[in-house]
Scaffold this active site. Sequence first.
Site, short mmCIF file in Angstrom:
data_model
loop_
_atom_site.label_atom_id
_atom_site.label_comp_id
_atom_site.label_asym_id
_atom_site.label_seq_id
_atom_site.Cartn_x
_atom_site.Cartn_y
_atom_site.Cartn_z
N SER A 44 66.38 143.62 -12.75
CA SER A 44 66.90 144.61 -13.68
C SER A 44 66.83 146.04 -13.14
O SER A 44 67.67 146.86 -13.50
CB SER A 44 66.15 144.52 -15.01
N HIS A 85 70.93 140.14 -16.51
CA HIS A 85 71.90 141.07 -15.92
C HIS A 85 72.96 140.36 -15.09
O HIS A 85 73.84 141.01 -14.54
CB HIS A 85 71.19 142.11 -15.05
N LYS A 93 73.48 142.85 -23.27
CA LYS A 93 73.93 143.55 -22.06
C LYS A 93 75.43 143.34 -21.88
O LYS A 93 76.21 143.87 -22.66
CB LYS A 93 73.06 143.11 -20.90
C1 LIG Z 1 66.75 143.40 -21.04
C2 LIG Z 1 66.03 142.26 -20.45
C3 LIG Z 1 65.36 141.35 -21.26
C4 LIG Z 1 65.17 141.59 -22.73
O1 LIG Z 1 66.33 141.33 -23.43
P1 LIG Z 1 66.50 141.97 -24.90
O2 LIG Z 1 67.55 141.13 -25.54
O3 LIG Z 1 66.91 143.37 -24.68
O4 LIG Z 1 65.17 141.87 -25.58
C5 LIG Z 1 64.81 140.25 -20.67
N1 LIG Z 1 64.89 140.05 -19.33
C6 LIG Z 1 65.50 140.92 -18.51
C7 LIG Z 1 65.56 140.65 -17.05
C8 LIG Z 1 66.08 142.05 -19.05
O5 LIG Z 1 66.66 142.94 -18.26
#
Ligand SMILES: *Cc1c(COP(=O)(O)O)cnc(C)c1O
Length: 393
Positions: A175, A203, A235
């Site tokens: 991330s 991602h 995302k």
């Molecule tokens: C953003 C993210 C999460 C968390 O997801 P949310 O739906 O925002 O709680 C989990 N793992 C990774 C790698 C992330 O980037």
Amino acid sequence: MRDFAAELDQRRDAGLYRVRRHMAGPHQPQLTADGRPVLAFCSNDYLGLAGHPELIAAASRSLQDNGVGGAASHLICGHHAEHHRLEEALARFTRRSGALFFSTGYMANVGVITALAGKGDTIFSDALNHASIIDGCRLSGAKVKIYPHSDTCALAALLAETDGHKVVVTDGVFSMDGDVAPLRELAALCRRHDALLIVDDAHGFGCVGPDGRGSVLEAGLNENDVPLVVGTLGKAFGTSGAFVAGPPLLLDYLVQKARSYIYTTAMPPALASASCRSVALVEQEPQRRRQLDRLVNRFRAEAAAMGYNLMASATPIQPIMIGDAHEAMRLSGALERHGILVTAIRPPTVPAGESRLRVTFSAAHTDEHLDRLLDALSRHAPIQVPRRALVGA
Ligand SMILES: *Cc1c(COP(=O)(O)O)cnc(C)c1O
């Protein structure tokens, strides 16, 4: 009582104090932050779907039909037909047997990891894994062995010296760095050492792989190689929520055991309806990924020519490595004075001495938006080259 105020002062002195900006309006590149217009390069809305009219329409229709609240947990009476339809769409999208819808990615990771590993077991976790994975590992009560980032040799040695039930967990696309885990090697190691592999591709989904189906399919791996993948809908899908996809046995086990699935109210069905529409758009609109690739390639060529230190990433996550937290804040502040919003990422989100500007692109960015970012960057660049010489470089 602890001196909380002194701790906050320490944070300020170290350049690590965080503030929230007040955003208004729908999420898109041009935003209002603290009342001022900015051009943002820091959201995770990679495909520009967060404000898409079809998602809004799907959610609105569903709100009329199904109301607002989730009303109960999934195992009481909250598991709505719209949640189920989304799970089926996600299973098809990921080319997996099934999918289980969680309220957030944080909860998905905590739930999956704590359900599948516990006292007496061992979890192997990449040093750069997301905080939600780290918290899942801590909560599980299992022994946790952290291997150096993407270092499959180190992981092989750790696996070889460990007995009992083993779980290996990694981000697919990391991330804060944007690079992709060595998934084929990880899958081979896990097979050899009878370890369960979990890939969090928060991602990757939407951006990476055939039709945006993620980094596991991009690596040519299926459900036998990587039993569980976690994805988030907040995302690239532009909505909210998360899922884990895999074989029926493991999903059934999670429904019985994942506490962050069981002990929480189901998401509003309207969000699942919007996500269903989003999955279809992700599959059907490859031009969004093409636009991302064009932006990323142009950014990399021109920012590197200015002397910025980029990272080995081909994804929409394009961090500019700075190092010192104060320096990162200074560059972020300088860009903001040009109306460009790129947040500085500092410890503990990244290791000490690795503060960076996490530049992210969205298919909703235009070439003119990128021009503005590059122009602002050129004014503060390590190498001062007349901006005109760079255009079209
Ligand atoms: C953003 C993210 C999460 C968390 O997801 P949310 O739906 O925002 O709680 C989990 N793992 C990774 C790698 C992330 O980037």
